[in-house]
Design a protein around this motif. Structure first.
Motif, PDB file in Angstrom:
ATOM      1  N   THR A   1      49.538  70.428  28.956  1.00 38.42           N
ATOM      2  CA  THR A   1      48.797  71.474  28.071  1.00 38.42           C
ATOM      3  C   THR A   1      47.024  70.831  27.766  1.00 38.42           C
ATOM      4  N   TRP A   2      46.682  72.329  27.965  1.00 37.56           N
ATOM      5  CA  TRP A   2      44.817  72.000  27.888  1.00 37.56           C
ATOM      6  C   TRP A   2      45.126  72.073  26.366  1.00 37.56           C
ATOM      7  N   ARG A   3      43.543  71.411  25.894  1.00 36.81           N
ATOM      8  CA  ARG A   3      43.049  71.662  24.890  1.00 36.81           C
ATOM      9  C   ARG A   3      41.516  71.841  25.231  1.00 36.81           C
TER      10      ARG A   3
ATOM     11  N   GLU B   1      44.292  74.411  21.967  1.00 39.32           N
ATOM     12  CA  GLU B   1      45.197  74.372  22.466  1.00 39.32           C
ATOM     13  C   GLU B   1      44.064  75.554  22.836  1.00 39.32           C
TER      14      GLU B   1
ATOM     15  N   SER C   1      41.231  67.490  26.955  1.00 30.08           N
ATOM     16  CA  SER C   1      41.712  66.965  26.996  1.00 30.08           C
ATOM     17  C   SER C   1      42.858  68.196  27.699  1.00 30.08           C
ATOM     18  N   VAL C   2      44.098  67.193  28.803  1.00 27.83           N
ATOM     19  CA  VAL C   2      44.642  68.250  28.769  1.00 27.83           C
ATOM     20  C   VAL C   2      45.985  66.924  28.921  1.00 27.83           C
ATOM     21  N   THR C   3      47.295  67.114  28.856  1.00 31.35           N
ATOM     22  CA  THR C   3      48.486  66.579  27.986  1.00 31.35           C
ATOM     23  C   THR C   3      49.320  66.655  29.350  1.00 31.35           C
TER      24      THR C   3
ATOM     25  N   ARG D   1      53.781  66.304  30.805  1.00 32.74           N
ATOM     26  CA  ARG D   1      54.668  65.771  30.527  1.00 32.74           C
ATOM     27  C   ARG D   1      55.704  65.667  31.088  1.00 32.74           C
TER      28      ARG D   1
ATOM     29  N   SER E   1      55.157  60.876  29.530  1.00 33.82           N
ATOM     30  CA  SER E   1      53.515  62.112  28.747  1.00 33.82           C
ATOM     31  C   SER E   1      52.281  61.180  29.174  1.00 33.82           C
ATOM     32  N   THR E   2      51.446  61.638  29.422  1.00 34.64           N
ATOM     33  CA  THR E   2      50.367  61.274  30.200  1.00 34.64           C
ATOM     34  C   THR E   2      49.032  61.636  29.695  1.00 34.64           C
ATOM     35  N   ARG E   3      47.843  61.607  29.288  1.00 30.88           N
ATOM     36  CA  ARG E   3      46.294  62.223  28.922  1.00 30.88           C
ATOM     37  C   ARG E   3      45.908  62.004  29.195  1.00 30.88           C
TER      38      ARG E   3
ATOM     39  N   GLU F   1      41.112  63.286  29.798  1.00 30.96           N
ATOM     40  CA  GLU F   1      40.103  63.122  29.131  1.00 30.96           C
ATOM     41  C   GLU F   1      38.645  63.718  29.970  1.00 30.96           C
TER      42      GLU F   1
END
Length: 1336
Positions: free
Chosen positions: A583-585, A590, A624-626, A628, A633-635, A637
């Motif tokens: 998931t990109w924000r 998003e 940022s990308v999450t 899962r 999960s990890t993130r 930036e």
């Protein structure tokens, strides 16, 4: 749904509806932590859908399909785990009818959450073979087609086919390459290529004329191309004549708005003469014909083909879970067909075989991949890729729940045997066969394990326990037996483990342990220990979130810098053994893939990527990308910096005139500097009426003002300012045109006055000028010139402050003029007007009185005088004259003009009518005015009277004859002063309303728009002056028409072999004033024979025909004729027939003979000939045909039979066939054909009939005079007169010519002049005219 609001779920594919406006604290709407996934199973299997639901209060969960609620059916088992978080739907004994979309709904007091999953049941075995035992693949395809038909109701209705405007197609051909002509013509149905090329040549000339007002040149037309980033571009080079010309973009005839940056779908890039259009985020509906226009002129047309648009992923691939040996189906839907789409497994191309089958829907958009007989080696990432986009999903293979460990081991053994793998050594170094392979499954035997023996009870004092560890930690699974059951074995997901699998086995008495040094995602699963036919199971869970390498994290801390307009790819590599969702924000919001901005999010094997086709300043920010997965999960930036040219300075651009100090500009800094520091500003200037911009300065970046001191007063300028950074100059802020006001200068002084003149010099005086700039006068400059010259010579070099000056240095006897110019601090003003001309000589004597003063003309407002020059003595010649007047009641003389009169005639104007005036004339020169000369008596301002009279001419005629319906225009010229009263009379009475009379400048004219018989009569023009004087002119107008038909015909028997024809006269014969007429008699011997003239120019109503033959029919027709034409015919009702006398009977014996064979096919001895006839004349087409038996002749016009034609008849006399049309009309023209047929064959003869209209209009304007025909012995005159009457509508040219020849000869013999019109025949157009000559 009324009262509901849509919320976003963290799990893709879940829809949440909030039922209340605000959710209380501590409560939440339902949501799915884990949604059910799509399944593809064989018939007879059991399908299980699992969903994990959260929400407070606890949601109520229901399962649905298209058949309705599933909770009450015995086929479907719905259950939930302890805690009611996991909900399971189990479908037993699958059949083909269970294929459906299953929906799970969770509801509580605050909201509702919904998700769905597809179940595809693959029919196998007897049911499959029963349909097509020899074609299982085609049967499955039919199954897919049936499945697609079932879902067809979900597809949107097909879009209506767009109608193509052919004008756009021709514009496309105008600018297309010649090599593309054939393709475009075939596409749009143009089949005549030669006609197409001719039309393009004509359109090219018209296009050049339309482009001329707007363009200087146009070149390098570049049609639509789609680049690797999926952006369509097309452009051209053109040189606009005016930079203000507007450029428009049209798609399929509709205007398309566009911008100048990458923020809009359609944008225009402009650099110098280069213009490039871009279309971003291509969709199938973007296909069409694009046109570029400048104002209202078409410039360039190109077409974006639908096949050139790269397909996008509309429905991506979904993760698939499948049991071993089952079949898995992946399905993906694209936006448009893509024949080049390719399937990949683990990033390697997938080769089609019996194991892999690919199906494509008929519309080419839906792609399916069928994986048959799934094994654990097939587990991994599958993807479908196009040119620019791809979609991927995981295949997860699970062990069958209905198999024991030994069954699974046996299945694995068979798999190993099929793959041809040899046995190896076990952990103890012993040689093993296929059944003891480390990756094999246990084969059941006679002493197989029982279900009751499973688990720790009875044989395990401590069984295996579920264990959770973090990634990288050590994991230990241990169990303790109650007694020694022999050697044991460890299994993972039904597969036997060995030391080669990276695990360690430990045994301490009855305790057995499995040690994993470093756990990762691949170690997670179901573990079991088996010994002595007993086993214990447990689950090892490894929290294995996706891992981003530290060096990657360090690189992401550095900002990513790109230039605007360039594609951007932000790729983040990671490590994960489980399926990952990314998931990109951007700045907390998003980023959705496939959005309007064209952003594309992709997840591959070990990486996630965010692609922006064309970066802009709006794309800069914190991303940022999450990541899962089931392991966590990890993130990460990263920062994106987009460099672009600065925006234009903020307006408005203020322009102020500093009145001599220049033009001052003021602006504000730009809102966005493009990511670079401002270096300076550029200020440019353009003069009004010009297109070139001139750079005038570069202010510093911290300065927002500038003064342009190099301007010219009185001119208009426009300014523009742009910011400059290291990326280059940005867009300009432009101002309106501003006028630089000139500084006020003194105005022109009045003409200087001559105070004195001599041979030594001329003394001048003048007054100061008025107006702006004349307040501070420094002095005056004097100039002189010789009269008649254009060159002014300065008298003084420095301004003189006085207003009086004596000009010397003049040549004696020359005549000079002088002017003065004022000088102020702002500069020199405009020169004043010149003074009166003066001679540089000593004073002279005044002239003498004028001679012979007299009045030459008068009017109501003017009096004209003439005189002779005075006698001269000692050089006292006059230089001009002054004319003065006064009324008889006044004693004050006033001049009639300004200055002097140079000639010896003058007209005093502006006088009051009928008032008496006294006038006098005085000669003047440099010595002054002479003695005046006055008239002896007062002159009254009245015009000179002229008695009315007509301008008679020798060509005047007293009789005018016209045809009824023509327009009559009779002009009459006269002389009179003042203009008299003109009266027109007809037979002594006022003109009728339909006749119009006009008077203008000595011309009066009678106009009769459409002459009728009632307009005949004597017309009189009466001129009456104010004094009662009269003049009269009269002429006769005779309106004639074609005569009316004669009365009934009576046939009387005369002498033997003769018949007398008598008829009633035409009614026109008895009317007074009617045109003289005569009669003509026509005859024919059968009802269908043509009419032939029997007699012409008969002035009585009787005619006797001799030579009448017995047994023949005689038909008679009588017509009346005059100079205007022929009347309608009067025909006999019954023919005249003389009975044939029967001959005496004589007995005779015919000799016998043998008749020869004369059979012959029809043939035309004389064929038809083409005819060119005037309207109303008779047409007779004749041909001669021969044949035996006698042929039957049929007539056709334009291939239509004339058998029952009402206006034509045919004759056939001894093989001479005729087609007669008594009076042809415009519709009778065409192709005529005679077809002769008998039993032996047929013959055809064709001819063309052309019907021409009369050369003049139906209503002609007749003018006077009418030239009479020449004497009858003049052959050309006979032909001319005959041609004239033939064109007026004579039915038979031969009869008419003969009749007119007799008429002309008879007229001359009787001495009667002929009246009427003559027609000139030749190369020029025929014209009949009657014109009334001018009167003198």
């Amino acid at each position: 749904m009324a009262g509901k609001s849509l919320k976003k779920s963290s799990t893709p594919g879940v829809s949440i509806w909030q039922l209340v406006e605000e959710v209380p604290k501590g409560c939440s709407t339902p949501d799915f932590v884990q949604r059910p996934i799509a399944l593809a199973l064989q018939e007879g299997k059991t399908a299980t859908f699992r969903a994990v639901v959260c929400g407070e209060p606890r949601p109520r969960v229901r399962w649905h399909c298209s058949k309705g609620d599933l909770s009450s059916s015995s086929k479907y088992q719905v259950s939930s785990s302890t805690g009611h978080r996991e909900h399971v739907l189990q479908i037993n004994k699958l059949t083909g009818e269970d294929t459906d979309v299953y929906r799970c709904t969770a509801v509580n007091a605050y909201g509702e959450a919904t998700c769905s999953a597809r179940l595809t049941v693959i029919e196998v075995g007897f049911r499959k073979n029963r349909k097509r035992p020899k074609e299982p693949q085609e049967d499955f395809r039919k199954e897919l087609v049936d499945f697609r038909k079932m879902l067809k109701k979900r597809d949107p209705p097909p879009a209506p086919k767009k109608k193509v405007d052919m004008d756009q197609v021709w514009q496309l051909l105008m600018t297309a390459d010649r090599k593309d002509y054939e393709q475009i013509c075939l596409k749009y149905g143009i089949v005549d290529f030669r006609w197409m090329l001719r039309r393009l040549q004509r359109m090219s000339k018209e296009r050049e004329e339309k482009l001329a007002p707007y363009l200087n040149t146009i070149a390098n037309l570049r049609h639509v191309r789609v680049n690797k980033e999926g952006i369509a571009t097309f452009g051209l080079e053109m040189d606009l004549k005016s930079p203000e010309s507007k450029i428009y973009l049209y798609k399929d005839g509709e205007m398309v708005p566009y911008g100048f940056d990458n923020e809009t779908k359609h944008c225009l890039r402009h650099l110098g003469k280069h213009y490039q259009f871009q279309i971003q985020d291509l969709q199938p509906e973007d296909a069409g014909i694009y046109q570029v226009r400048v104002e209202d002129a078409h410039i360039f047309t190109t077409e974006l083909e639908a096949s050139a648009i790269p397909p996008r992923v509309v429905v991506p691939l979904a993760d698939v879970r499948c049991e071993e040996r089952g079949d898995a189906i992946f399905e993906c839907t694209l936006s448009n067909p893509c024949p080049s789409a390719a399937w990949r497994f683990q990033h390697q191309p997938l080769h089609l075989s019996d194991k892999y089958e690919v199906f494509v829907s008929p519309d080419g958009r839906t792609h399916r991949l069928l994986v048959r007989g799934v094994r654990f080696s097939d587990m991994g990432l599958y993807s479908l890729g196009t040119k620019l986009h791809a979609s991927s999903a995981w295949l997860v293979v699970e062990a069958g729940k209905d198999k024991s460990l030994l069954t699974a081991s046996a299945d694995h053994q068979r798999q190993a045997q099929e793959d041809g793998r040899d046995g190896g050594s076990d952990a103890y170094g012993r040689r093993k066969d296929a059944t003891l392979s480390p990756r094999s499954r246990r084969k059941p035997g006679t002493g197989g394990f029982s279900e009751d023996a499973r688990g720790p009870a009875g044989h395990f004092s401590q069984g295996l326990a579920d264990t959770e560890v973090e990634r990288g930690e050590a994991a230990v699974l241990s169990c303790t037996l109650t007694r020694d059951l022999g050697p044991g074995a460890w299994f993972k997901d039904g597969v036997k483990l060995s030391a080669q699998d990276g695990v360690a086995f430990e045994q301490d008495g009855l305790a057995h342990r499995l040690v994993i040094a470093q756990a990762d995602g691949t170690r997670a699963g179901r573990y079991s220990f088996a010994a002595g036919g007993q086993e214990s199971e447990a689950t090892l869970t490894v929290h294995d979130p996706p891992v981003i390498a530290p060096d990657v994290t360090a690189q992401l801390r550095e900002p990513l810098v790109v230039k605007a307009g360039k594609p951007v790819t932000m790729k983040v590599p990671f490590q994960s053994c489980l399926p990952v969702q990314a998931t990109w924000r951007k700045d907390g919001e998003e980023v959705a893939g496939g959005s309007g901005r064209g952003a594309q999010v992709a997840v591959g094997d070990g990486f996630t990527r965010l692609c922006l086709p064309s970066a802009s300043r709006q794309d800069r920010g914190q991303y940022s990308v999450t990541l899962r997965s089931q392991g966590g999960s990890t993130r990460a930036e990263l920062t994106l910096q987009v460099l672009d040219k600065p925006q234009p300075p903020q307006g408005p651009l203020e322009v102020q005139d500093s009145h001599g100090a220049g033009v001052r500009l003021h602006w504000r800094p730009p809102k966005d500097d493009g990511g670079r520091a401002l270096q300076h500003y550029e200020v440019e200037r353009r003069q009004a009426g010009r297109s070139a911009w001139l750079k005038v300065g570069e202010p510093r970046s911290d300065s927002t003002t500038f003064t342009d001191a190099h301007t010219e007063q009185g001119k208009k300028y426009a300014y523009r300012v742009r910011a400059v950074t290291a990326e280059g100059p940005g867009e300009a802020l432009e101002s309106e045109e501003v006028l630089v006001a000139p500084e006020a200068r003194p105005g022109p002084p009045p003409p200087p006055s001559i105070l004195s003149a001599s041979s030594q010099g001329v003394t001048l005086s003048w007054t100061a000028p008025r107006g702006p700039g004349s307040a501070h006068i420094l002095g005056y400059l004097i100039e002189k010139r010789k009269k008649g010259s254009n060159t002014w010579v300065a008298v003084n070099q420095k301004p003189v402050p006085e207003k009086k000056w004596t000009v010397g240095d003049l040549r004696q006897g020359w005549q000079y003029e002088f002017r003065v110019t004022a000088v102020a601090p702002s500069g020199r003003g405009e020169p004043g007007p010149p003074s009166e001309a003066v001679f540089a000589r000593d004073p002279m004597r005044p002239p003498g009185p004028v001679r012979d003063l007299q009045v030459t003309d008068t009017s109501h407002s003017s009096i004209t005088l003439s005189w002779a020059r005075p006698d001269t003595q000692d050089g006292d010649e006059p230089q001009g004259y002054v004319v003065e007047l006064r009324s008889s009641a006044s004693l004050q003389w006033s001049p009639c003009h300004t200055g002097t009169v140079q000639g010896t005639t003058y007209t005093a104007k502006g006088l009051r009518p009928r008032e008496s005036y006294l006038l006098r004339v005085t000669a003047v020169n440099d010595g002054g005015p002479g003695q005046p000369t006055a008239l002896g008596s007062a002159v009254e301002a009245v015009p000179v009277s002229i008695r009315p009279k007509f301008r008679m001419d020798a060509s005047m005629k007293d009789l005018l004859t016209v045809r009824a319906g023509d327009t009559v225009r009779v002009p009459v010229y006269f002389e009179a002063a003042p203009t008299p009263e003109v009266t027109w009379l007809k037979d002594g009475l006022p003109l009728p309303k339909r006749s119009v009379a006009s008077v203008k400048d000595g011309l009066t004219q009678l106009l009769v728009p459409s002459a009728s018989l009632d307009d005949s009569g004597v017309y009189t023009v009466v001129l009456r002056s104010l004094r009662g004087e009269e003049a009269t002119y009269s002429f006769r107008l005779r309106v004639a028409a074609r005569p009316r038909a004669p009365g009934p015909i009576v046939l009387r028997e005369g002498t033997l072999g003769s018949v007398t024809v008598e008829w009633e006269p035409s009614p026109d014969e008895a009317e007074a004033g009617a045109a003289p007429l005569h009669y003509a008699v026509l005859m024919r011997t059968s009802a269908h024979a043509p009419w032939c003239p029997a007699a012409e120019r008969l002035h009585n109503c009787r005619f006797t025909l001799v030579g009448v033959l017995p047994g023949h029919e005689y038909h008679f027709r009588v017509v009346a004729k005059n100079e205007m034409g022929v009347s309608e015919p009067s025909d006999t009702r019954q023919p005249w027939v003389v009975p044939r006398q029967p001959p005496d009977k004589v007995a005779a014996r015919a000799p016998s003979y043998r008749e020869p064979d004369l059979s012959q096919k029809p043939r035309f001895l004389v064929g038809l000939r083409p005819h060119l006839l005037p309207l109303g004349s008779e047409c007779c087409m004749t041909c001669a045909v021969q044949g035996q038996p006698r042929p039957h002749v049929s007539w056709f016009k334009n291939d239509q039979s004339l058998a029952n034609h009402p206006a034509a008849y045919t004759t056939d006399v001894m093989g001479v066939c005729s087609l007669v049309i008594p009076s042809v009309s415009a519709t009778d023209g065409g192709q005529y054909k005679a077809v002769a047929e008998n039993t032996l064959g047929q013959a055809v003869s064709t001819a063309t009939l052309i019907v021409v209209e009369p050369s003049d209009e139906p209503r002609r304007t007749v003018e006077w005079p009418c030239p009479a025909p020449q004497p009858a012995d003049d052959l050309e005159s006979l032909k001319l007169h005959s041609s004239y009457h033939a064109r007026l509508g004579s039915p038979s040219k031969g009869v008419e010519d003969a009749g007119h020849a007799q008429s002309l000869r008879g007229g001359r013999a009787r001495g009667k002049p002929l009246q009427g019109g003559a027609e000139a025949s030749g190369k020029t157009k025929t014209k009949r005219a009657f014109r009334l000559p001018a009167l003198s």
